[in-house]
Design a protein around this motif. Structure first.
Motif, PDB file in Angstrom:
ATOM      1  N   HIS A  54       0.832  -1.213   0.000  1.00  0.00           N
ATOM      2  CA  HIS A  54       0.000   0.000   0.000  1.00  0.00           C
ATOM      3  C   HIS A  54       0.868   1.267   0.000  1.00  0.00           C
ATOM      4  O   HIS A  54       0.599   2.213  -0.741  1.00  0.00           O
ATOM      5  N   LYS A  57       2.461   1.686  -3.434  1.00  0.00           N
ATOM      6  CA  LYS A  57       1.447   2.153  -4.388  1.00  0.00           C
ATOM      7  C   LYS A  57       1.132   3.638  -4.152  1.00  0.00           C
ATOM      8  O   LYS A  57       1.010   4.418  -5.097  1.00  0.00           O
ATOM      9  N   LYS A  58       1.014   4.007  -2.894  1.00  0.00           N
ATOM     10  CA  LYS A  58       0.718   5.394  -2.535  1.00  0.00           C
ATOM     11  C   LYS A  58       1.864   6.323  -2.955  1.00  0.00           C
ATOM     12  O   LYS A  58       1.627   7.396  -3.501  1.00  0.00           O
ATOM     13  N   LYS A  60       4.015   5.795  -5.337  1.00  0.00           N
ATOM     14  CA  LYS A  60       4.010   5.855  -6.800  1.00  0.00           C
ATOM     15  C   LYS A  60       2.937   6.834  -7.282  1.00  0.00           C
ATOM     16  O   LYS A  60       3.176   7.654  -8.166  1.00  0.00           O
ATOM     17  N   SER A  61       1.777   6.759  -6.652  1.00  0.00           N
ATOM     18  CA  SER A  61       0.677   7.658  -6.993  1.00  0.00           C
ATOM     19  C   SER A  61       1.061   9.107  -6.699  1.00  0.00           C
ATOM     20  O   SER A  61       0.774  10.011  -7.488  1.00  0.00           O
ATOM     21  N   TYR A  64       3.310  10.447  -9.404  1.00  0.00           N
ATOM     22  CA  TYR A  64       2.541  10.831 -10.593  1.00  0.00           C
ATOM     23  C   TYR A  64       1.801  12.152 -10.364  1.00  0.00           C
ATOM     24  O   TYR A  64       1.753  13.005 -11.248  1.00  0.00           O
ATOM     25  N   LEU A  65       1.247  12.311  -9.180  1.00  0.00           N
ATOM     26  CA  LEU A  65       0.560  13.565  -8.860  1.00  0.00           C
ATOM     27  C   LEU A  65       1.541  14.736  -8.863  1.00  0.00           C
ATOM     28  O   LEU A  65       1.215  15.833  -9.338  1.00  0.00           O
ATOM     29  N   ASP A  68       2.181  15.586 -12.403  1.00  0.00           N
ATOM     30  CA  ASP A  68       1.024  16.300 -12.947  1.00  0.00           C
ATOM     31  C   ASP A  68       0.992  17.739 -12.447  1.00  0.00           C
ATOM     32  O   ASP A  68       0.695  18.662 -13.204  1.00  0.00           O
TER      33      ASP A  68
END
Length: 163
Positions: A54, A57-58, A60-61, A64-65, A68
């Motif tokens: 988790h 994954k967090k 990595k997210s 990406y944010l 962005d």
């Protein structure tokens, strides 16, 4: 941070229970007790693995944010640059129109402040002149432009943006 602490606690529980299972096997503890403590080791390992997954994954997210967000900031910067360029061009168009109407330098200053929405009193304060002088210059602006009043004067410059 909270997930990392929980993960460390679960790993600690898993290691300590694993050591306890090894010691219990050496002491000849009943089989059901070894199975019970082994289940705690397995469940702690599963919990730690899920939390690690988790968190990965967090992270990595979040990366990406962040990318962005950086891209959005670049786009905003680019748009701000374009807006500044257009603002300069529009200022030149306004100045050309003032010159076309034959406004004096003082009248041009008053006209800009009128377009910015300042009152006669505010304009007189900014320009350090009497309010009556500002009123006379405004009347001269309206006369030279062929427009009637502050609202029509402002609308003349905004009209093209509203169509």
């Amino acid at each position: 941070m909270r997930n990392a602490v929980i993960t460390l606690i679960l790993i600690t529980i898993m290691v300590l229970n694993a050591l306890d299972v090894v010691v219990d096997i050496g002491l000849g503890v009943p089989f059901w007790h070894i199975v019970q403590e082994s289940m705690l080791v397995v469940l702690s390992a599963i919990g730690a693995a899920l939390l690690i997954f988790h968190m990965h994954k967090k992270n990595k997210s979040l990366k990406y944010l962040a990318l962005d967000l950086a891209d959005a900031n670049k786009q905003i910067s680019l748009l701000n640059g374009k807006i500044q360029e257009e603002r300069k061009r529009y200022s030149l168009v306004i100045k050309e129109q003032f010159e076309h109407w034959g406004l004096t330098t003082g009248e041009q200053q008053v006209a800009i402040l009128l377009l910015k929405g300042l009152s006669f009193k505010e304009i007189s304060t900014v320009r350090e002149t009497k309010e009556m002088t500002v009123r006379q210059q405004a009347s001269s602006i309206y006369s030279k432009s062929g427009l009637v009043g502050r609202h029509e004067f402002s609308a003349w410059f905004l009209e093209d943006f509203l169509s």
